[in-house]
Write a protein that holds these residues in place. Sequence first.
Motif, PDB file in Angstrom:
ATOM      1  N   SER A  47       0.804  -1.224   0.000  1.00 42.85           N
ATOM      2  CA  SER A  47       0.000   0.000   0.000  1.00 42.85           C
ATOM      3  C   SER A  47       0.839   1.276   0.000  1.00 42.85           C
ATOM      4  N   GLY A  48       1.981   1.259   0.696  1.00 44.09           N
ATOM      5  CA  GLY A  48       2.822   2.446   0.795  1.00 44.09           C
ATOM      6  C   GLY A  48       2.175   3.587   1.559  1.00 44.09           C
ATOM      7  N   ASP A  49       1.189   3.263   2.390  1.00 44.92           N
ATOM      8  CA  ASP A  49       0.429   4.285   3.119  1.00 44.92           C
ATOM      9  C   ASP A  49       0.561   4.064   4.620  1.00 44.92           C
ATOM     10  N   TYR A  50       1.061   5.092   5.322  1.00 41.60           N
ATOM     11  CA  TYR A  50       1.219   5.000   6.775  1.00 41.60           C
ATOM     12  C   TYR A  50      -0.117   4.703   7.461  1.00 41.60           C
ATOM     13  N   ILE A  51      -1.186   5.311   6.954  1.00 38.47           N
ATOM     14  CA  ILE A  51      -2.489   5.175   7.619  1.00 38.47           C
ATOM     15  C   ILE A  51      -2.986   3.733   7.550  1.00 38.47           C
ATOM     16  N   ASP A  52      -2.760   3.036   6.431  1.00 36.72           N
ATOM     17  CA  ASP A  52      -3.165   1.633   6.331  1.00 36.72           C
ATOM     18  C   ASP A  52      -2.459   0.787   7.395  1.00 36.72           C
ATOM     19  N   ILE A  53      -1.169   1.029   7.571  1.00 39.74           N
ATOM     20  CA  ILE A  53      -0.401   0.274   8.579  1.00 39.74           C
ATOM     21  C   ILE A  53      -0.894   0.631   9.973  1.00 39.74           C
ATOM     22  N   ALA A  54      -1.196   1.912  10.181  1.00 36.74           N
ATOM     23  CA  ALA A  54      -1.692   2.344  11.482  1.00 36.74           C
ATOM     24  C   ALA A  54      -3.047   1.720  11.794  1.00 36.74           C
ATOM     25  N   ILE A  55      -3.921   1.628  10.800  1.00 31.68           N
ATOM     26  CA  ILE A  55      -5.246   1.027  11.004  1.00 31.68           C
ATOM     27  C   ILE A  55      -5.110  -0.445  11.368  1.00 31.68           C
ATOM     28  N   TYR A  56      -4.213  -1.152  10.687  1.00 28.05           N
ATOM     29  CA  TYR A  56      -3.956  -2.569  11.017  1.00 28.05           C
ATOM     30  C   TYR A  56      -3.549  -2.698  12.486  1.00 28.05           C
ATOM     31  N   ASN A  57      -2.595  -1.880  12.926  1.00 26.61           N
ATOM     32  CA  ASN A  57      -2.151  -1.937  14.320  1.00 26.61           C
ATOM     33  C   ASN A  57      -3.221  -1.434  15.284  1.00 26.61           C
ATOM     34  N   LEU A  58      -4.029  -0.461  14.836  1.00 27.93           N
ATOM     35  CA  LEU A  58      -5.117   0.046  15.671  1.00 27.93           C
ATOM     36  C   LEU A  58      -6.105  -1.067  16.007  1.00 27.93           C
ATOM     37  N   ARG A 233       4.149   4.902  24.114  1.00 21.98           N
ATOM     38  CA  ARG A 233       5.362   4.710  23.306  1.00 21.98           C
ATOM     39  C   ARG A 233       5.243   3.462  22.437  1.00 21.98           C
ATOM     40  N   GLU A 234       4.775   2.366  23.035  1.00 19.93           N
ATOM     41  CA  GLU A 234       4.690   1.105  22.307  1.00 19.93           C
ATOM     42  C   GLU A 234       3.788   1.219  21.078  1.00 19.93           C
ATOM     43  N   GLY A 235       2.643   1.892  21.246  1.00 17.61           N
ATOM     44  CA  GLY A 235       1.677   1.983  20.164  1.00 17.61           C
ATOM     45  C   GLY A 235       2.247   2.608  18.905  1.00 17.61           C
ATOM     46  N   LEU A 236       3.130   3.575  19.071  1.00 17.83           N
ATOM     47  CA  LEU A 236       3.709   4.281  17.930  1.00 17.83           C
ATOM     48  C   LEU A 236       4.959   3.584  17.401  1.00 17.83           C
ATOM     49  N   PHE A 237       5.852   3.217  18.306  1.00 14.28           N
ATOM     50  CA  PHE A 237       7.153   2.699  17.890  1.00 14.28           C
ATOM     51  C   PHE A 237       7.069   1.287  17.324  1.00 14.28           C
ATOM     52  N   ILE A 238       6.006   0.547  17.656  1.00 17.10           N
ATOM     53  CA  ILE A 238       5.942  -0.855  17.254  1.00 17.10           C
ATOM     54  C   ILE A 238       5.893  -1.023  15.738  1.00 17.10           C
ATOM     55  N   PHE A 239       5.440  -0.012  15.005  1.00 17.88           N
ATOM     56  CA  PHE A 239       5.432  -0.148  13.550  1.00 17.88           C
ATOM     57  C   PHE A 239       6.271   0.908  12.843  1.00 17.88           C
ATOM     58  N   ILE A 240       6.450   2.079  13.445  1.00 16.60           N
ATOM     59  CA  ILE A 240       7.219   3.148  12.799  1.00 16.60           C
ATOM     60  C   ILE A 240       8.682   2.764  12.644  1.00 16.60           C
ATOM     61  N   VAL A 241       9.265   2.146  13.668  1.00 20.55           N
ATOM     62  CA  VAL A 241      10.684   1.801  13.613  1.00 20.55           C
ATOM     63  C   VAL A 241      10.970   0.886  12.436  1.00 20.55           C
ATOM     64  N   ALA A 242      10.182  -0.176  12.284  1.00 20.05           N
ATOM     65  CA  ALA A 242      10.415  -1.132  11.195  1.00 20.05           C
ATOM     66  C   ALA A 242      10.286  -0.459   9.832  1.00 20.05           C
ATOM     67  N   ILE A 243       9.263   0.382   9.678  1.00 18.72           N
ATOM     68  CA  ILE A 243       9.050   1.043   8.382  1.00 18.72           C
ATOM     69  C   ILE A 243      10.199   1.998   8.069  1.00 18.72           C
ATOM     70  N   TRP A 244      10.633   2.765   9.055  1.00 22.26           N
ATOM     71  CA  TRP A 244      11.718   3.721   8.820  1.00 22.26           C
ATOM     72  C   TRP A 244      13.029   3.015   8.485  1.00 22.26           C
ATOM     73  N   VAL A 245      13.314   1.927   9.172  1.00 21.34           N
ATOM     74  CA  VAL A 245      14.539   1.181   8.862  1.00 21.34           C
ATOM     75  C   VAL A 245      14.458   0.622   7.447  1.00 21.34           C
ATOM     76  N   TYR A 246      13.284   0.113   7.065  1.00 21.43           N
ATOM     77  CA  TYR A 246      13.136  -0.426   5.715  1.00 21.43           C
ATOM     78  C   TYR A 246      13.261   0.688   4.665  1.00 21.43           C
TER      79      TYR A 246
END
Length: 409
Positions: A47-58, A233-246
Amino acid sequence: MSEMVKSTKKAMPNRKDLKLLLTIGGLYALATFLSNTFVNIFLWKQSGDYIDIAIYNLFVYILQPISFVIAGKCAKKVDRTIIIRTGVTFLSVFYVTVLLAGENASRFPYLLGAILGIGYGFYWLAFNVLTFEVTEPETRDFFNGILGTLQSLGGMIGPFSAGYIITKLDNFQGYSLIFFVSFFLFLIAVVCSFFLKKRKATGKFYFKNVVLERRNNPNWRNILYAHIFQGLREGLFIFIVAIWVYIATNSEFALGGFNLTVSLCSFIGYFLVTKLLKVEHRKYAILLGGILLYAGVGLFVFQTGYWMLLVYGIVVGFAYPIYNVPFISLTYDIIGKAKGARDLRIEYIIIRELFVNFGRVSAILIFIISVSMIDPEIMIPILLLTIGGGNLIAYYFVRKTDSSIYNVK
């Protein structure tokens, strides 16, 4: 390690269950570390969309506490080993669903998040209750330290192996293989659960009583508030870190190397904390861990390349054990001394989980709203620098707890 095991052997009740619980926890860690980081990347590449990833984690963190409550009610009526088995089964179903959805998985973030959240809810309710029952105050640092060590080993082996496999194989084939292996590991965990001693709680489900106990028990109130900020902290970092590293490397193998670095440092950290941490130093350890975690945020936000990301990984890798081992142990000790804990331990653990997930959901909602209104490249660093201090803020509430109630000087 062997000397530490011998020294605590007499203190540990029901060593068979303790070993089985650690085995299940280790299998869970290996399975989730093998695939979970790459589920976010799998969806991101589609998808390339931050919001899609956020919704999945939400949806993961919305369904997790709901499932926690349902599992808690069930645990008052049925064998708790059935609860942990149910959780692991849902986790297995999650990976089967991802495999079946394939390259269309990003079209179903709600479904995938819901299945995973249900699995987490049932699994962690049962695991936390069983942890409470098979350990005592004097063995909890040991248990949490060994569990953390196993989780670190899973974090070392899983992501690095997965990154290598995905890189060597065609992307979809690689992802399919690691998701299948995770599914298989969860099946083994289900088998192990059949050997746990049957444990059935009796009595009614007094959810409201434990919620209201915050008014009368300042220790319980403060540790719950601390869990909210940990969850932020966990809610945000759990997916942002992986995406930014990638994004920085465009390589699953590099992401696996990053996770290997974090987990190797955590492995060393958990071993040292388990061996050296004294009960009377728990609060100081939580403060130090919180400071290091927030210092790592600066390294992450202002990183200039992959090597700086590895430095961040080293810092947080050591910081998590320093923070988590005493924080988890303090929480269990506070619950153990709370009113009616013997009969209401399930309710106490559920309420704790609700507060953690309130923090996680709040962070993800703040993220979705913010990046919808402002360019993500501008907003994400601001969110990381503010919400990223959650563990340090949590210490403010930890320090207000009465140390004497859980045998800390």
